[in-house]
Design an enzyme around this catalytic site. Sequence first.
Site, short mmCIF file in Angstrom:
data_model
loop_
_atom_site.label_atom_id
_atom_site.label_comp_id
_atom_site.label_asym_id
_atom_site.label_seq_id
_atom_site.Cartn_x
_atom_site.Cartn_y
_atom_site.Cartn_z
CG ASP A 1 0.17 -3.13 6.90
OD1 ASP A 1 -0.88 -3.69 7.33
OD2 ASP A 1 0.67 -2.01 6.44
CE1 TYR B 1 -9.45 1.52 7.26
CE2 TYR B 1 -8.27 2.31 8.96
CZ TYR B 1 -8.33 2.18 7.93
OH TYR B 1 -7.00 2.37 7.13
CE LYS B 2 -7.99 -1.04 5.13
NZ LYS B 2 -6.39 -0.84 4.68
CG PHE C 1 -1.97 1.04 1.32
CD1 PHE C 1 -3.14 0.65 0.57
CD2 PHE C 1 -1.79 2.24 1.82
CE1 PHE C 1 -4.15 1.67 0.64
CE2 PHE C 1 -2.87 3.02 2.06
CZ PHE C 1 -4.08 2.79 1.27
NE ARG D 1 -10.07 -3.00 -2.80
CZ ARG D 1 -9.89 -2.35 -1.91
NH1 ARG D 1 -8.57 -2.55 -1.47
NH2 ARG D 1 -10.23 -1.20 -1.13
#
Length: 397
Positions: free
Chosen positions: A184, A209-210, A113, A356
């Site tokens: 990560d 939050y995912k 990312f 996605r």
Amino acid sequence: MTDFSQTRATFALPEGVIYLDGNSLGPLPRQAEERVARMMADEWGKLLIRGWNEAGWYVQPRRVGDRIAPLIGAEPGSVVMGDTLSIKVFQALSAAVAMRPERRVILSDSGNFPSDLYVAQELVAALDRGLELRVVAPEDVADAIDDSIAVTLLTEVDYRTGRLHDMAALTAKVHAAGALAIWDLAHSAGALPVRLAEAGADFAVGCTYKYLNGGPGAPAFIYVAPRHADAARPAVAGWMGHAAPFTFDPKWTPAPGIERMRVGTPPVLALTALEAALDIWEGVSLDALRRESIRLSEAFIAGVAARLPGLDLASPREAERRGSQVSFRHPEAYAIVQALIARGVIGDFRAPDIMRFGFTPLYLTLDEVEAAADMLAEVILTEAWDRTEYRVRAQVT
Ligand SMILES: *Cc1c(COP(=O)(O)O)cnc(C)c1O
């Protein structure tokens, strides 16, 4: 046996929406809404400053960390909450490079990312001690591990393609080369079983939050292997990471263990929402979750392939090599995703050409996944995406 119809009932999902974006922002758990309202009224409202002691706000970052630990295969007491993932990447990377002062290379991959890569680039510049960030293709990581490497900074599941790194094998190779491994877990925590301690990971970071459904801006977590926890330097030294914050000592003395990774005042409202969201995981078997995630993603791929055999799958075809998302490439990916959202199927777009879709067994059913696959095929086959309104890019894509 995990009953996913029960976990589904705990989410406040809007009518008419098939939500395939829980990999980016999990939906609202009903109990989070109630818990935050109660916390505001009873704790903030009535206790005021006394809440730090009487409602346990001060110890909340550790308490919540201890609830994340079993979800990522971490030892009790090895995880603490706070700040955002980007900050936690900075802390983990700073601490790790300081533990290998004779080495020069931070190894990452081109599927990582951007924030992780930016943090590494700027840390290299700020330290100005001859460090180098080496970025290779994800499939070349294993071969690039040699004794010049100080630290690897890898995201286990690629945010665009869903490609899953072999954490245990890569960590073993990193250690054999005398280096340290940072993982990560942004797209792993709550998406699949993670075994940090078993793999021997040195540091790990992730957001909540995912797949953990903590809400927009929910705080990040950081893991430090217990063998390093009393030596790691947190780089951002704040008063709440001090051994005795309330002595107000002008000189910084790190707290023992993981507490030193705390920085400043914790986000109590956000942690309260997250704490309620974590209740949903009680009794959920991560192996059952993984099986269901694979069943759903395989059904999606098969459903799309049946009607659109030519659509370019950007994710690995083998389920064992994916996280819990499936991506396709298409030159009109942005407009297609917008047309799907207009029809109640929420996925997302990642530049330049990725559509996605995240698979979250806690609240997603097979019927919904099959309907979503049909809708995707429909939108592409009928060119329903080909409208000006679907091409206008929003600020957040
Ligand atoms: C989502 C994500 C981030 C986001 O970081 P924030 O500081 O929480 O905005 C960082 N790294 C990875 C790998 C991610 O998937």
